[in-house]
Scaffold this active site. Structure first.
Site, PDB file in Angstrom:
ATOM      1  CE  LYS A  63      -2.249  -5.172 -14.583  1.00  0.00           C
ATOM      2  NZ  LYS A  63      -1.270  -4.814 -15.621  1.00  0.00           N
ATOM      3  CB  ALA A  99       2.604   4.568  11.294  1.00  0.00           C
TER       4      ALA A  99
HETATM    5  N1  LIG Z   1      -1.913  -6.208  -9.180  1.00  0.00           N
HETATM    6  C1  LIG Z   1      -1.368  -5.162  -9.712  1.00  0.00           C
HETATM    7  O1  LIG Z   1      -1.860  -4.612 -10.705  1.00  0.00           O
HETATM    8  C2  LIG Z   1      -0.122  -4.613  -9.116  1.00  0.00           C
HETATM    9  C3  LIG Z   1       0.150  -3.257  -9.264  1.00  0.00           C
HETATM   10  C4  LIG Z   1       1.333  -2.780  -8.701  1.00  0.00           C
HETATM   11  C5  LIG Z   1       2.187  -3.639  -8.038  1.00  0.00           C
HETATM   12  N2  LIG Z   1       1.862  -4.938  -7.921  1.00  0.00           N
HETATM   13  C6  LIG Z   1       2.780  -5.861  -7.245  1.00  0.00           C
HETATM   14  O2  LIG Z   1       2.972  -5.441  -5.902  1.00  0.00           O
HETATM   15  C7  LIG Z   1       4.224  -5.936  -5.463  1.00  0.00           C
HETATM   16  C8  LIG Z   1       4.915  -4.891  -4.648  1.00  0.00           C
HETATM   17  O3  LIG Z   1       4.109  -4.568  -3.546  1.00  0.00           O
HETATM   18  P1  LIG Z   1       4.711  -3.834  -2.263  1.00  0.00           P
HETATM   19  O4  LIG Z   1       5.558  -2.732  -2.711  1.00  0.00           O
HETATM   20  O5  LIG Z   1       3.576  -3.586  -1.391  1.00  0.00           O
HETATM   21  O6  LIG Z   1       5.740  -4.892  -1.684  1.00  0.00           O
HETATM   22  P2  LIG Z   1       5.584  -6.121  -0.678  1.00  0.00           P
HETATM   23  O7  LIG Z   1       4.238  -6.703  -0.749  1.00  0.00           O
HETATM   24  O8  LIG Z   1       6.747  -7.002  -0.982  1.00  0.00           O
HETATM   25  O9  LIG Z   1       5.786  -5.471   0.749  1.00  0.00           O
HETATM   26  C9  LIG Z   1       7.002  -4.888   1.059  1.00  0.00           C
HETATM   27  C10 LIG Z   1       7.489  -5.281   2.440  1.00  0.00           C
HETATM   28  O10 LIG Z   1       6.774  -4.535   3.401  1.00  0.00           O
HETATM   29  C11 LIG Z   1       6.248  -5.388   4.400  1.00  0.00           C
HETATM   30  N3  LIG Z   1       5.036  -4.719   4.885  1.00  0.00           N
HETATM   31  C12 LIG Z   1       3.818  -4.683   4.335  1.00  0.00           C
HETATM   32  N4  LIG Z   1       3.012  -3.847   5.015  1.00  0.00           N
HETATM   33  C13 LIG Z   1       3.734  -3.354   6.040  1.00  0.00           C
HETATM   34  C14 LIG Z   1       3.462  -2.436   7.099  1.00  0.00           C
HETATM   35  N5  LIG Z   1       2.277  -1.810   7.202  1.00  0.00           N
HETATM   36  N6  LIG Z   1       4.445  -2.161   8.000  1.00  0.00           N
HETATM   37  C15 LIG Z   1       5.664  -2.745   7.867  1.00  0.00           C
HETATM   38  N7  LIG Z   1       5.988  -3.593   6.881  1.00  0.00           N
HETATM   39  C16 LIG Z   1       5.032  -3.900   5.971  1.00  0.00           C
HETATM   40  C17 LIG Z   1       6.080  -6.709   3.693  1.00  0.00           C
HETATM   41  O11 LIG Z   1       6.103  -7.787   4.597  1.00  0.00           O
HETATM   42  C18 LIG Z   1       7.290  -6.730   2.790  1.00  0.00           C
HETATM   43  O12 LIG Z   1       8.415  -7.196   3.483  1.00  0.00           O
HETATM   44  C19 LIG Z   1       4.985  -6.357  -6.692  1.00  0.00           C
HETATM   45  O13 LIG Z   1       5.056  -7.754  -6.725  1.00  0.00           O
HETATM   46  C20 LIG Z   1       4.122  -5.848  -7.840  1.00  0.00           C
HETATM   47  O14 LIG Z   1       4.190  -6.666  -8.983  1.00  0.00           O
HETATM   48  C21 LIG Z   1       0.730  -5.435  -8.435  1.00  0.00           C
END
Ligand SMILES: NC(=O)c1ccc[n+]([C@@H]2O[C@H](COP(=O)([O-])OP(=O)(O)OC[C@H]3O[C@@H](n4cnc5c(N)ncnc54)[C@H](O)[C@@H]3O)[C@@H](O)[C@H]2O)c1
Ligand SMILES: [Zn+2]
Length: 391
Positions: free
Chosen positions: A148, A177
């Site tokens: 999705k 990390a």
């Molecule tokens: N498509 C799907 O089926 C599906 C499934 C689960 C979640 N999601 C979606 O995923 C989102 C949540 O994703 P998330 O938890 O990855 O949050 P996110 O994408 O908001 O990332 C979290 C934070 O971490 C930072 N970041 C990313 N990689 C990093 C790294 N390696 N080192 C340091 N910082 C880093 C980002 O800039 C951000 O500030 C939600 O919007 C959710 O709806 C989608």
């Protein structure tokens, strides 16, 4: 006259663990779906944090491989999961001169960016392939398997979106990390869910090593760390569990989905609490709330409920929140979930740690009682053992 067109769409997409992804000698990031390497101009969309932390290495990688790429850096927080950002990606795809098949954009970032770029790719020329590189724990264990895409709209999570899995998702645990501990715990929320619905061994690993895994951000080079192999086993089991659940029901024609565990009440709570609560944090609370519902019905014992609450605490996840004590909000959340499940509750609840059943007759009184229990969990002196399931 009447014409019926019938066709089938075979779908296959890969999730590939590839340590050393940014090593210029590692060809995975250059590969196109099917395995060939292309020379077409491509868009690489970077999460702001990834650009800050890895931008230099990423540019070196593509330079060293003489790959013609254009970069677009975007914020990766939940508020940025908007249709406006999707259109920004589309605009850039135009500028780059993206081909229909042979120059799939690459998205390197968390789940937010993956969803935004995935939706853009699914709309662009009515759908082009893209390559996903999840860089958060949640991204690696959950978004990585998902078909999705989506953005938030009108105050609801993922109200606009599509089913369009990228042909290739590349996973390198090294990215974790630099992920802040809170974001690691956020990903743990989804692993916790997976353990509860189908994997007792995974649950036991979380009970035993969860705290160390969070502390070490899944790196075996950290000072405090779980034994060698545990990080890989936990991530591997979470991905495998997700893949096993999704494969037979990828298009969600069956709305009884055990992976929806922890996702029945949390979506509205998460949106109402924005930006206070992260997705996995709200999911973990919903996992506990749904376990309370199961315990109230005698589907699981009080001992299991205590174990579940204790495991959440050990992962550094709060088992409750004032919004999970708000009966009105929880009722509204369930009503929206029922619409999402096309008129049925199809509410996944545990029958033990590692198995679920579905309810369609949850009552307001049960929600009220469970909300009361969640209120008692907010008081550290009354958890996990002292908060009685009923009364
Ligand atoms: N498509 C799907 O089926 C599906 C499934 C689960 C979640 N999601 C979606 O995923 C989102 C949540 O994703 P998330 O938890 O990855 O949050 P996110 O994408 O908001 O990332 C979290 C934070 O971490 C930072 N970041 C990313 N990689 C990093 C790294 N390696 N080192 C340091 N910082 C880093 C980002 O800039 C951000 O500030 C939600 O919007 C959710 O709806 C989608
Ligand atoms: Zn989720």
């Amino acid at each position: 006259m009447r014409w019926t067109i019938r066709t089938q769409l075979p779908v296959a997409y890969e999730i590939i663990e590839t340590p050393g992804l940014l090593d210029p000698a590692n060809p995975e990031l250059l590969r196109l779906p099917g395995g060939a390497t292309g020379r077409q101009s491509r868009l690489v969309v970077l999460d702001h944090s990834i650009d800050d932390l890895y931008g230099g290495r990423i540019r070196e990688y593509f330079d060293a491989n003489d790959a013609p790429v254009t970069y677009l850096s975007m914020p990766g927080d939940e508020e940025s999961k908007s249709i406006g950002n999707v259109l920004d990606v589309v605009t850039k795809l135009n500028e780059v001169g993206t081909n229909r098949l042979s120059s799939p954009p690459i998205v390197i970032g968390g789940g937010v960016l993956a969803d935004v770029v995935g939706l853009a790719a699914s709309l662009y020329r009515r759908g082009i392939p893209y390559i996903r590189v999840p860089t958060t724990l949640l991204g690696q264990v959950d978004v990585s398997v998902a078909a999705k895409t989506g953005v938030n709209f009108g105050g609801y999570r993922n109200r606009l979106g599509s089913y369009s899995p990228p042909p290739r998702t590349l996973i390198d645990r090294e990215f974790l990390a630099t992920v802040p501990h809170r974001q690691i715990r956020n990903g743990m929320g989804e692993i916790f869910k997976m353990a509860l619905i189908k994997d007792l061994r995974l649950f036991e690993l979380l009970e035993e090593y969860g705290a160390e895994l969070v502390e070490a951000r899944f790196q075996e080079t950290a000072v405090v760390r779980p034994p060698t192999g545990i990080a890989d086993e936990v991530i591997g089991r979470a991905i495998a569990g997700m893949a096993e659940e999704l494969q037979p029901n990828l298009w969600e024609k069956d709305l009884r989905r055990s992976v929806d565990y922890g996702h029945s009440f949390s979506p509205l709570v998460e949106m109402r609490a924005l930006p206070e609560l992260l997705h996995g944090e709200a999911v973990a609370m919903d996992c506990v709330f749904s376990a309370v519902l199961a315990a109230q019905r005698g589907l699981i014992g009080a001992g299991d409920l205590e174990r579940i609450t204790a495991a959440a605490l050990r992962l550094g996840l709060a088992p409750s929140h004032p919004l999970f004590c708000d009966t009105e909000l929880l009722t509204e959340a369930l009503a929206d979930t029922v619409r999402h499940r096309d008129g049925k509750q199809n509410l996944p609840v545990l029958t033990r740690i590692g198995a679920v059943t579905f309810l369609n007759d949850l009552t307001g009184a049960e929600i009220t009682a469970a909300a009361g229990y969640m209120g008692r969990l907010l008081d550290p002196s009354s958890r996990p053992a002292a908060a009685a399931v009923t009364g």
